[in-house]
Design an enzyme around this catalytic site. Structure first.
Site, PDB file in Angstrom:
ATOM      1  N   GLY A  66       0.807  -1.219   0.000  1.00 49.06           N
ATOM      2  CA  GLY A  66       0.000   0.000   0.000  1.00 49.06           C
ATOM      3  C   GLY A  66       0.834   1.260   0.000  1.00 49.06           C
ATOM      4  N   VAL A  72       3.891  -2.776   6.678  1.00 51.83           N
ATOM      5  CA  VAL A  72       5.118  -3.519   6.417  1.00 51.83           C
ATOM      6  C   VAL A  72       5.095  -4.825   7.200  1.00 51.83           C
ATOM      7  CG1 VAL A  72       7.642  -3.429   6.439  1.00 51.83           C
ATOM      8  CG2 VAL A  72       6.330  -1.327   6.129  1.00 51.83           C
ATOM      9  N   LYS A  87       3.287  -7.937  11.219  1.00 52.18           N
ATOM     10  CA  LYS A  87       2.721  -6.893  10.351  1.00 52.18           C
ATOM     11  C   LYS A  87       2.602  -5.610  11.156  1.00 52.18           C
ATOM     12  CE  LYS A  87      -0.958  -5.714   7.140  1.00 52.18           C
ATOM     13  NZ  LYS A  87      -2.059  -6.209   6.309  1.00 52.18           N
ATOM     14  N   ASP A 181      -9.061  -8.212  -0.556  1.00 54.43           N
ATOM     15  CA  ASP A 181      -7.986  -8.217  -1.548  1.00 54.43           C
ATOM     16  C   ASP A 181      -7.348  -9.594  -1.693  1.00 54.43           C
ATOM     17  OD1 ASP A 181      -6.586  -7.002  -3.525  1.00 54.43           O
ATOM     18  OD2 ASP A 181      -5.130  -6.010  -2.230  1.00 54.43           O
TER      19      ASP A 181
END
Length: 490
Positions: A66, A72, A87, A181
């Site tokens: 993104g 990250v 994450k 997604d």
């Protein structure tokens, strides 16, 4: 790079405030594909996760996702040697701490061998982090679009489709049908080469964040109209993944559907698969993809019907996934170097000899902070402490070496992984294994992929009687050393 999503991807989960996710009875686990050998959910401190990721070192980044709200993913290692994926959300992604925790814990109720399971989270100050199982064998995108040694076999592609459908069916049955997604970067491979669905997609990237970050050509049509993701939207994305598996490329659904309508299936099929499957099998996969890509959401199948359709298509079911994938198995033996052998035998004298010969060669590129103090008495005294420590270390006066290296480290003007490594071994020689382990961890914080740091952790853990953790550290050291040697010969 296919969909503009990430380089690699990993995993996620949660429970009731401050507590652990209750273990489900093993009988029920076997019936529903749940697992009971995953540690209970934990709320980690930022400090623990900093240590695990070597201070969120750039070298440990496996995924950046993104642009507007970057998230990250790092690989890391806890003190018990368990490998993890962490994450780290953008600071503005989840301003409401309670909302983040509730969402993470809701996802955390899931446990399944088709998912990458979440080990915990961290919600401290502005930090929002998820901690998940580490998957060592890359993403579907890497193996499908960017393969180096061999293309993915037809039997393995069918297995990926089935396992993914089973993961989605499990989530749907648990009331978590929404997946954000879904794409080839969300599927990762475990130690055995089995595909697993990342749990990160079960949780939005932010409280109000968009559910899709890929090219609009791959986004469900209803999402473009409403901005909302539904269970049927997930089925549309599953259809795009079936196309990926069939073609070996990331083909926009509209183009693929045109080829299907024109009965131009040959153009749609990966040429690397020639002779690996029958026309009927190929036609059935195309039919499933077409159903998933229906414009009207209500006309798409659900996960259960996908599983039913994919089971009869499976091939070579008795062949392990790592064999089909052509990757080393998680338990495969690594070449044994003199250093790893010395650690395994706890031959501290041999380790000392290797460290002494190595000198400070591996300090190149380590974080070194020098200021105007370089020319002051304080700097000179610090450097003298290091020199005296080196002399003591060479002559095996380990108590003196510890004292001198401590003065150098406490001086704080320079950072040296080798000094930490030498003091670690000195502690081991002085029968102080816990202090030795702490120093080996510090050496890895400075140099995350330095094999010597992992080997010294192994030696310290052997001395502490932590056999399993020591073996894990030993294997990590071997992996880093072999990668280093391979790079040196290129």
């Amino acid at each position: 790079m296919g969909c503009g999503c990430s380089k690699l991807s990993a995993c996620c989960w949660g429970s009731e405030y401050g507590g652990a996710v209750p273990e489900v009875q093993s009988v029920e686990n076997e019936e529903k594909g749940e697992v009971d050998n995953v540690p209970v959910f934990t709320e980690y401190s930022v400090e623990t996760l900093k240590m695990a990721t070597s201070g969120f070192a750039v070298e440990n980044i496996v995924s950046e996702h993104g642009e507007k709200a970057p998230n990250v993913v790092y690989n890391g290692k806890l003190e018990n040697q368990r490998r993890i994926a962490v994450k780290r959300f953008n600071r503005s992604a989840w301003p409401d701490a309670r909302q983040f925790l509730e969402e993470a814990r809701a996802v955390g109720l899931l446990r399944n061998h088709r998912l990458v399971n979440l080990l915990g989270c961290c919600c401290e100050g502005d930090e929002r982090l998820l901690v998940a199982e580490y998957m060592p064998n890359d993403t579907l995108a890497k193996h499908l679009f960017h393969w180096e040694t061999q293309p993915m076999k037809w039997a393995m592609r069918l297995r990926v489709a089935l396992y993914l459908a089973q993961a989605l069916e499990y989530c749907t049955n648990k009331g978590r049908a929404l997946y954000h997604d879904l794409n080839a970067y969300r599927i990762v491979f475990d130690d055995d080469g089995n595909p697993r669905l990342s749990c990160f997609g079960l949780m939005k990237n932010s409280r109000d964040g968009r559910s899709y970050s890929t090219n609009l050509a791959f986004t469900p049509p209803e999402y473009l109209r409403t901005g909302r993701v539904t269970a049927e939207s997930v089925m549309y994305s599953f259809g795009t993944l079936l196309l990926d598996l069939l073609s070996g490329k990331h083909i926009p659904p509209s183009h693929a559907l045109d080829l299907i309508r024109d009965r131009n299936i040959q153009t749609l099929t990966d040429s690397c698969l020639e002779g690996q499957f029958s026309i009927d099998d190929g036609t059935e996969l195309v039919r499933l993809a077409s159903r998933c890509l229906q414009y009207e959401p209500r006309e798409r199948p659900n996960p259960k019907s996908l599983v039913t359709a994919l089971v009869p298509l499976q091939k070579d079911t008795e062949v392990p996934s790592h064999v089909l994938m052509g990757i080393a198995h998680g338990g495969a033996a690594l070449p044994v170097s003199p250093l790893s052998e010395a650690c395994l035998r706890m031959d501290l004298t041999a380790i000392h000899e290797i460290l002494e010969k190595l000198g400070y060669k591996d300090d190149e590129g380590a974080a070194t902070e020098l200021s105007f103090q370089m020319w002051t008495n304080q700097m000179q005294e610090t450097l003298n402490s290091k020199k005296k420590g080196d002399v003591a270390f060479r002559h095996k006066d380990f108590r003196a070496a510890i004292e001198c290296y401590t003065l150098f480290i406490d001086g704080g003007t320079m950072v040296s992984p080798t000094v930490y490594a030498r003091r670690s071994l000195s502690y081991l020689m002085s029968d102080m294994p816990q202090e030795a382990h702490n120093d080996a961890l510090q050496a890895q914080v400075i140099s995350p992929v330095w094999h010597m740091a992992a080997y010294l952790q192994a030696a310290a853990l052997f001395a502490l009687g932590s056999e399993n953790e020591a073996q894990a550290a030993l294997r990590e050291g071997s992996i880093h050393e072999n990668k280093r040697n391979a790079n040196a010969t290129q």
